[in-house]
Design a protein around this motif. Structure first.
Motif, short mmCIF file in Angstrom:
data_model
loop_
_atom_site.label_atom_id
_atom_site.label_comp_id
_atom_site.label_asym_id
_atom_site.label_seq_id
_atom_site.Cartn_x
_atom_site.Cartn_y
_atom_site.Cartn_z
N CYS A 111 5.03 15.66 -1.93
CA CYS A 111 6.42 15.66 -1.48
C CYS A 111 7.22 14.66 -2.32
CB CYS A 111 6.50 15.27 -0.01
SG CYS A 111 5.69 16.43 1.10
N PRO A 112 8.55 14.75 -2.32
CA PRO A 112 9.33 13.80 -3.09
C PRO A 112 9.16 12.35 -2.68
CG PRO A 112 10.69 15.67 -2.47
CD PRO A 112 9.38 15.82 -1.75
N ASP A 113 8.85 12.11 -1.38
CA ASP A 113 8.71 10.74 -0.91
C ASP A 113 7.28 10.23 -0.84
OD1 ASP A 113 8.14 12.52 1.10
OD2 ASP A 113 8.96 11.28 2.68
N GLY A 114 6.27 11.08 -1.07
CA GLY A 114 4.90 10.61 -1.00
C GLY A 114 3.88 11.73 -1.17
N LEU A 115 2.62 11.33 -1.21
CA LEU A 115 1.50 12.25 -1.38
C LEU A 115 0.61 12.15 -0.14
CD1 LEU A 115 -0.17 14.08 -3.34
CD2 LEU A 115 -1.36 12.01 -4.01
N THR A 116 0.29 13.30 0.46
CA THR A 116 -0.56 13.35 1.65
C THR A 116 -1.80 14.16 1.33
OG1 THR A 116 1.42 13.30 3.03
CG2 THR A 116 -0.64 13.95 4.09
N ILE A 117 -2.97 13.59 1.65
CA ILE A 117 -4.23 14.28 1.47
C ILE A 117 -4.53 15.04 2.76
CG2 ILE A 117 -6.67 14.04 0.90
CD1 ILE A 117 -4.71 13.18 -1.33
N LEU A 118 -4.73 16.36 2.64
CA LEU A 118 -4.92 17.24 3.79
C LEU A 118 -6.37 17.72 3.87
CD1 LEU A 118 -1.76 19.46 3.24
CD2 LEU A 118 -1.98 17.55 4.81
N PRO A 119 -6.82 18.11 5.09
CA PRO A 119 -8.16 18.69 5.19
C PRO A 119 -8.17 20.12 4.65
CG PRO A 119 -7.10 18.64 7.33
CD PRO A 119 -6.19 17.93 6.39
#
Length: 121
Positions: A111-119
């Motif tokens: 995303c523009p505001d951050g990176l999320t690690i998903l299952p």
């Protein structure tokens, strides 16, 4: 006489070009050097490394290690065929990494505001 003048200007330009090239190659080889990313895989991973990292709550504990995820973001390969790169504002990427234990894969939402690690489901 004209040939010597042309040869002189050629050598001046050549020496300026060599100095310019040595300057950039030295910068690139240093610790805080310049990183040139021309391919899509390199550009996306570089963009992901520059953002704050967060983990999904449903992610298994072994994937919530920042050094483990950093190895994916440095040496991983993005599967663009599997990834969803058309959605806005967050794009979803599948990143694989070949290790001694075999091939492993993570799913990351950029995303523009951050990176999320998903299952991976």
């Amino acid at each position: 006489m004209a040939f010597l003048r042309r040869l002189g200007w050629y050598l001046v330009g050549l020496s300026i070009g060599i100095i310019f090239l040595v300057f950039f190659l030295k910068k690139k080889s240093g610790e805080n050097g310049i990183e040139f990313c021309y391919f899509p895989n390199c550009r996306v991973l570089k963009d992901m490394r520059s953002k704050p990292l967060s983990f999904d709550e449903q992610l298994p504990v072994q994937f919530k290690d920042t050094t483990f995820i950093a190895s994916f973001l440095n040496d991983g390969d993005i599967d663009f065929g599997k990834s969803d790169t058309k959605t806005e504002p967050c794009k979803t990427y599948y990143i694989s990494l070949d290790t001694e234990k075999g091939s492993q894969e993570i799913k990351a939402q950029n995303c523009p505001d951050g990176l999320t690690i998903l299952p991976i489901k």
